[in-house]
Design an enzyme around this catalytic site. Structure first.
Site, PDB file in Angstrom:
ATOM      1  N   ASP A   1       7.024  -2.577  -0.104  1.00 15.34           N
ATOM      2  CA  ASP A   1       6.017  -2.361  -0.842  1.00 15.34           C
ATOM      3  C   ASP A   1       6.283  -1.270  -1.959  1.00 15.34           C
ATOM      4  O   ASP A   1       5.456  -1.224  -3.069  1.00 15.34           O
ATOM      5  CB  ASP A   1       4.953  -1.692   0.388  1.00 15.34           C
ATOM      6  CG  ASP A   1       4.290  -2.896   1.092  1.00 15.34           C
ATOM      7  OD1 ASP A   1       4.645  -4.000   0.718  1.00 15.34           O
ATOM      8  OD2 ASP A   1       3.584  -2.661   2.080  1.00 15.34           O
ATOM      9  N   GLY A   2       7.229  -0.369  -1.789  1.00 14.90           N
ATOM     10  CA  GLY A   2       7.326   0.493  -2.568  1.00 14.90           C
ATOM     11  C   GLY A   2       8.074   0.007  -4.051  1.00 14.90           C
ATOM     12  O   GLY A   2       7.684   0.691  -5.313  1.00 14.90           O
TER      13      GLY A   2
ATOM     14  N   ASN B   1      -2.041   1.998  -4.474  1.00 12.62           N
ATOM     15  CA  ASN B   1      -2.131   2.172  -3.180  1.00 12.62           C
ATOM     16  C   ASN B   1      -3.127   3.702  -2.637  1.00 12.62           C
ATOM     17  O   ASN B   1      -4.124   3.560  -2.265  1.00 12.62           O
ATOM     18  CB  ASN B   1      -0.800   2.628  -2.577  1.00 12.62           C
ATOM     19  CG  ASN B   1      -0.394   1.432  -1.281  1.00 12.62           C
ATOM     20  OD1 ASN B   1      -1.028   0.391  -1.380  1.00 12.62           O
ATOM     21  ND2 ASN B   1       0.200   1.977  -0.431  1.00 12.62           N
TER      22      ASN B   1
ATOM     23  N   ASP C   1      -4.430  19.860   6.446  1.00 16.42           N
ATOM     24  CA  ASP C   1      -2.781  19.642   6.042  1.00 16.42           C
ATOM     25  C   ASP C   1      -2.970  19.044   4.457  1.00 16.42           C
ATOM     26  O   ASP C   1      -1.991  19.180   3.640  1.00 16.42           O
ATOM     27  CB  ASP C   1      -2.160  18.746   6.827  1.00 16.42           C
ATOM     28  CG  ASP C   1      -1.537  19.773   7.939  1.00 16.42           C
ATOM     29  OD1 ASP C   1      -1.523  20.987   7.804  1.00 16.42           O
ATOM     30  OD2 ASP C   1      -0.951  19.220   8.857  1.00 16.42           O
TER      31      ASP C   1
ATOM     32  N   ALA D   1      -1.608   1.728   4.457  1.00 13.93           N
ATOM     33  CA  ALA D   1      -0.608   2.695   4.329  1.00 13.93           C
ATOM     34  C   ALA D   1      -0.710   3.970   5.137  1.00 13.93           C
ATOM     35  O   ALA D   1      -1.148   4.033   6.256  1.00 13.93           O
ATOM     36  CB  ALA D   1      -0.262   2.830   2.641  1.00 13.93           C
TER      37      ALA D   1
ATOM     38  N   SER E   1      -2.360   5.554   9.061  1.00 15.41           N
ATOM     39  CA  SER E   1      -1.519   6.514  10.021  1.00 15.41           C
ATOM     40  C   SER E   1      -2.334   7.743  10.024  1.00 15.41           C
ATOM     41  O   SER E   1      -2.161   8.317  11.271  1.00 15.41           O
ATOM     42  CB  SER E   1      -0.202   6.684   9.465  1.00 15.41           C
ATOM     43  OG  SER E   1       0.494   5.726   9.118  1.00 15.41           O
TER      44      SER E   1
END
Length: 293
Positions: free
Chosen positions: A68-69, A142, A172, A184, A188
């Protein structure tokens, strides 16, 4: 038909996959474009060479080979020139890729037109620095990720939508993603899966110091502003690219881009069926690697 091949040759098996793709496309009578550096790797098999921007402007379809990068690196260029993109996966997950290496015989569908095209929304992010008197603008497929240096303490983030404060928290970091990017980093971080054909902006927190923080979905036409109270180093990454340093004096604006990316889906697979299979396969690979250790 002219196709530009854009491989990430650092990926495992990508060199072999690229060689196979070149041979298949040439056997189909396709004119293959590559950059000079890539062509040299394959012994000058391609008669047509060009720079990335020129090749994309000249081709009918862009094929990426990697993960995907690799798609993210060329997405804005393909969108700018209104070119369709097909991803071939040589990475671990490849959520955006339509083909695996074992399915290269499906490339013939490009010539026959037997495929579907999905239009993916993109975002523009602008970092405006009054102190430095400059503005940095990036277009992403993304996500936009704003985080502190993890050696530092939590930072305060204030998020506004069309000038109205919708969130103020310590965390954070925060993530703004397109529906494509929802699978993506945002996933997470606890964000929802979103069908990539939808138009919206997802806002997700990274480890918020709050019991009430929840992911939010914004109308795609909202203008999002982010303000930070930086007690340490703050960085912004657009589609995982080079980090941009942020200070408390900087203003960050995120909005829907005028650009969109046309992604080729050769199989016409259901999105949720595809992503479920890839996530299950990834979990299996992680378990096997852990057992090997």
């Amino acid at each position: 038909m002219t196709i530009f091949i854009y491989p990430n040759l650092e990926k495992l098996h990508s060199k072999e996959c690229t060689a196979e793709v070149i041979e298949i496309l040439k056997s189909l009578g396709v004119t293959v474009l590559m950059t000079p550096d890539t062509n040299r790797v394959f012994g000058g098999k391609c008669e047509e060479e060009s720079t990335i921007n020129r090749a994309v402007s000249q081709c009918d379809i862009v094929i990426t080979i990697g993960g995907d990068g690799t798609i993210l690196k060329i997405a804005s260029t393909a969108a700018k020139h209104k070119k369709k993109l097909l991803g071939i996966n040589c990475g671990r997950l490849g959520f955006m890729a339509s083909l695996e290496r074992s399915e290269l015989d499906c490339l013939k569908n490009l010539c026959s037109g037997h495929y579907e095209t999905e239009h993916r929304m993109m975002l523009d992010v602008m970092v405006k620095s009054e102190k430095r008197g400059e503005a940095t603008i990036k277009t992403v497929l993304n996500d936009v990720v704003i985080t502190h240096d993890f050696k530092e303490s939590l930072n305060d983030f204030t998020v506004l939508a069309d000038g109205i404060v919708v969130s103020h928290l310590r965390a954070d970091g925060i993530i703004f993603s397109t529906p494509t990017g929802a699978s993506a980093y945002a996933l997470s971080a606890g964000g929802p899966l979103i069908e990539p054909s939808m138009d919206c902006i997802e806002f997700t927190h990274i480890c918020p110091h709050s019991l009430s923080a929840r992911a939010m979905i914004f109308d795609p036409n909202k203008i999002i502003e982010v303000r930070t109270k930086a007690t340490g180093k703050i960085t912004l990454r657009a589609d995982g690219g080079k980090a941009i340093s942020i200070t408390s004096d900087d203003s960050i604006y995120i909005r829907r881009s005028n650009l969109s990316l046309s992604v080729i889906d050769i199989h016409g697979d259901n999105y949720f069926k595809s992503i479920s299979t890839k996530l299950m396969n990834n979990a299996k690979e992680v378990d096997e690697e852990a057992q090997d250790k």
